[in-house]
Design a protein around this motif. Structure first.
Motif, mmCIF file in Angstrom:
data_model
loop_
_atom_site.group_PDB
_atom_site.id
_atom_site.type_symbol
_atom_site.label_atom_id
_atom_site.label_comp_id
_atom_site.label_asym_id
_atom_site.label_seq_id
_atom_site.Cartn_x
_atom_site.Cartn_y
_atom_site.Cartn_z
ATOM 1 N N UNK A 383 0.823 -1.219 0.000
ATOM 2 C CA UNK A 383 0.000 0.000 0.000
ATOM 3 C C UNK A 383 0.846 1.253 0.000
ATOM 4 N N UNK A 384 2.116 1.155 0.392
ATOM 5 C CA UNK A 384 3.000 2.322 0.426
ATOM 6 C C UNK A 384 3.648 2.593 -0.925
ATOM 7 N N UNK A 385 3.451 1.679 -1.880
ATOM 8 C CA UNK A 385 4.066 1.807 -3.198
ATOM 9 C C UNK A 385 3.008 2.177 -4.231
ATOM 10 N N UNK A 386 3.415 2.647 -5.407
ATOM 11 C CA UNK A 386 2.448 3.012 -6.448
ATOM 12 C C UNK A 386 1.549 1.825 -6.800
ATOM 13 N N UNK A 387 0.277 2.067 -7.091
ATOM 14 C CA UNK A 387 -0.630 0.975 -7.478
ATOM 15 C C UNK A 387 -0.072 0.213 -8.676
ATOM 16 N N UNK A 389 2.357 -1.985 -8.554
ATOM 17 C CA UNK A 389 3.749 -2.404 -8.376
ATOM 18 C C UNK A 389 3.829 -3.930 -8.321
ATOM 19 N N UNK A 390 4.664 -4.545 -9.138
ATOM 20 C CA UNK A 390 4.755 -6.005 -9.124
ATOM 21 C C UNK A 390 5.264 -6.521 -7.778
ATOM 22 N N UNK A 391 4.767 -7.690 -7.394
ATOM 23 C CA UNK A 391 5.246 -8.378 -6.202
ATOM 24 C C UNK A 391 5.912 -9.664 -6.662
ATOM 25 N N UNK A 402 -0.945 -14.725 -1.705
ATOM 26 C CA UNK A 402 -1.259 -13.336 -2.029
ATOM 27 C C UNK A 402 -2.377 -13.242 -3.049
ATOM 28 N N UNK A 403 -2.472 -14.206 -3.940
ATOM 29 C CA UNK A 403 -3.512 -14.195 -4.968
ATOM 30 C C UNK A 403 -4.849 -14.686 -4.425
ATOM 31 N N UNK A 404 -4.838 -15.814 -3.713
ATOM 32 C CA UNK A 404 -6.079 -16.461 -3.304
ATOM 33 C C UNK A 404 -6.599 -15.927 -1.977
ATOM 34 N N UNK A 410 -3.004 -7.233 -8.827
ATOM 35 C CA UNK A 410 -1.835 -6.786 -9.571
ATOM 36 C C UNK A 410 -0.899 -7.942 -9.851
ATOM 37 N N UNK A 411 0.221 -7.684 -10.538
ATOM 38 C CA UNK A 411 1.152 -8.764 -10.870
ATOM 39 C C UNK A 411 1.761 -9.389 -9.614
ATOM 40 N N UNK A 412 1.515 -10.683 -9.429
ATOM 41 C CA UNK A 412 2.148 -11.460 -8.360
ATOM 42 C C UNK A 412 2.958 -12.551 -9.044
ATOM 43 N N UNK A 413 4.256 -12.488 -8.915
ATOM 44 C CA UNK A 413 5.151 -13.320 -9.712
ATOM 45 C C UNK A 413 5.998 -14.209 -8.816
#
Length: 494
Positions: A383-387, A389-391, A402-404, A410-413
């Motif tokens: 939440x402190x980073x720009x919307x 932002x990849x994780x 993080x996904x489920x 957003x991108x969760x890699x």
């Protein structure tokens, strides 16, 4: 029954086998199901369940570490309401199927109602089968395949019909689309037939069954070949992690623990019946068990890999126990004690701190605890980073959570296993939130700026893979290339 009695398998295929004793078998199955359901969702998701669901959302005929069947089933279950419950219901259904098939196998081995009840109870109370059904994955579905194959082969040898053998072939093919280790099961069947039932090999049934199994497995084999046989690379990595054949041999004494210590006597009776005396015609089943132990040990496999073969040992032991007679309270007491041990080790019935203390015996249960708190930690940092932002996570469990559980869109890699096949996003990773078991020098290989935000913790002081590896949340910037350039070095199998 004396050692000089006629073999349990006769030359007359028309001889009637004992009917399945439905009343005691269903009663035992119902008890097992109720116990499982009572604690099925007490903690939460397991990291592997996240992975199965996510891989199922990327349809393919194969993945780095498994064929497609379990991921497809996991995806379908996850689309139902109830969170992780539908997946756990599938796992419990597989375990219930093993209990019933254990009784059916005892009947095929010549056992009556008491033998069938003992076989069903042993399967329901075995640490190996109870622990596997705590989550939905390839282990519990694999156990069901092995149980069904034992029954199908026993039935085919009794009936001597092509149609009976084709059933075994279909089961084998489905099993190969679920887990590659079913190859060892089929190898054991082949060895058992070649050594003790060559007459069956002079008929078309077993050969047609083999052809059917191969035909069903072809799509996954083609996928593996087109992708450079990643399953073999994965097997090599897992074998190295175990310590190779020597490491697997050192862990082999865990197999009696997986059976359930009180059930060791039943296992001894089962091995004796399968290998000597009136069970000589059943040596094909012992051949499967021995083949599994030898091949998995030589391949550096985990100690639970050959555990599904216990169902044949339990069934044979139950037939022998029935023949010996004795107190009718003995085996129910043994099974109840084994079940208590299995539940304590394999199910989340204890408070989290107490369950954490049992990690050395079974780390699986505590791996289902605390993922919502983990997701909240990461979301607070994101939440402190720009919307958008990849994780980037260190493993599929973190990415899946993080996904489920976290619901991040957003991108969760991740670079682990099949996640690495789904590739990076376009562009450069100018600002990335790296989460997991990373060391700062490793991250500096890819980003010039690496700043630790916070260590990852789990509630109630619980320790798991993340805390053991000092996992943390990092903000990373100034990359040393684009995602596409960095990705090959970020990929890993483990």
């Amino acid at each position: 029954m004396s050692e000089t009695e006629a073999p349990a398998t006769t030359s007359d295929p028309a001889e009637r086998r004992p009917e399945l004793a439905w009343r005691p078998v269903l009663a035992i199955t119902a008890v097992a199901v109720v116990v499982h359901l009572a604690v099925a969702t007490r903690y939460g998701w397991h990291r592997d369940e996240f992975y199965y669901v996510i891989t199922g959302r990327h349809p393919a005929w194969g993945y780095v570490d498994q064929p497609p069947l379990t991921p497809v089933l996991a995806r379908w279950a996850a689309e139902l309401p109830g969170g992780v419950l539908p997946l756990r219901v599938l796992a419990i259904a597989c375990q219930a199927g093993c209990v019933v098939l254990g009784a059916k196998l005892a009947a095929e081995f010549g056992g009556g109602s008491r033998a069938q009840a003992i076989a069903a109870g042993a399967t329901a109370a075995s640490v190996a089968f109870v622990s596997a059904s705590v989550l939905f994955g390839t282990t519990v579905t694999d156990q069901l395949v092995w149980a069904a194959m034992f029954v199908a082969v026993a039935r085919a040898l009794r009936l001597r019909t092509t149609s009976a053998w084709l059933v075994a072939g279909v089961i084998g093919g489905i099993g190969l689309e679920n887990k590659d280790t079913v190859v060892v099961l089929l190898l054991g069947v082949a060895i058992g037939l070649a050594a003790w039932h060559r007459d069956a090999l002079r008929t078309p049934g077993p050969w047609l069954a083999g052809a059917v199994a191969v035909l069903i497995a072809v799509p996954n084999v083609v996928w593996d070949a087109r992708n450079g046989w990643p399953n073999l690379a994965m097997a090599h990595v897992l074998g190295d992690r175990t310590g190779g054949p020597l490491g697997a041999l050192a862990q082999l004494p865990l197999l009696p623990l997986l059976a359930g210590p009180p059930l060791i006597v039943l296992c001894v009776l089962g091995v004796r019946r399968l290998g000597w005396g009136p069970g000589r015609d059943l040596r094909w089943a012992l051949a499967i068990a021995v083949t599994a132990v030898v091949v998995f040990t030589l391949g550096g496999g985990k100690p639970y890999y050959p555990a599904p073969a216990l169902i044949a040992v339990f069934a044979a032991g139950a037939v022998r126990a029935e023949a010996l007679g004795g107190s009718r309270r003995r085996w129910p007491a043994v099974i109840a004690l084994s079940g208590l041990i299995a539940v304590l080790i394999g199910y989340p019935i204890l408070p989290a701190r107490a369950q954490d203390a049992l990690r050395a015996l079974n780390p699986t249960v505590i791996e289902t605890y605390g993922w919502p708190a983990f997701a909240d930690q990461v979301k607070a940092a994101a939440a402190r980073l720009p919307p958008g932002t990849p994780i980037f996570t260190s493993n599929y469990g973190e990415a899946g959570a993080l996904t489920i559980v976290g619901g991040l869109t957003g991108p969760v890699l991740s670079g682990q296993n099949s996640y690495s096949d789904w590739g990076p996003p376009a562009g450069s990773p100018d600002s990335v939130l790296c989460v997991g078991e990373f060391k700062v020098p490793y991250l500096h290989r890819f980003w010039s700026d690496v700043r630790e935000i916070a260590p990852i913790t789990f509630p109630d002081g619980v320790r798991n893979q993340e805390t053991d590896q000092h996992a943390a949340i990092y903000e990373c910037g100034h990359p040393h290339g684009t995602w596409a350039q960095l990705w090959p070095s970020l990929r890993h199998y483990d």
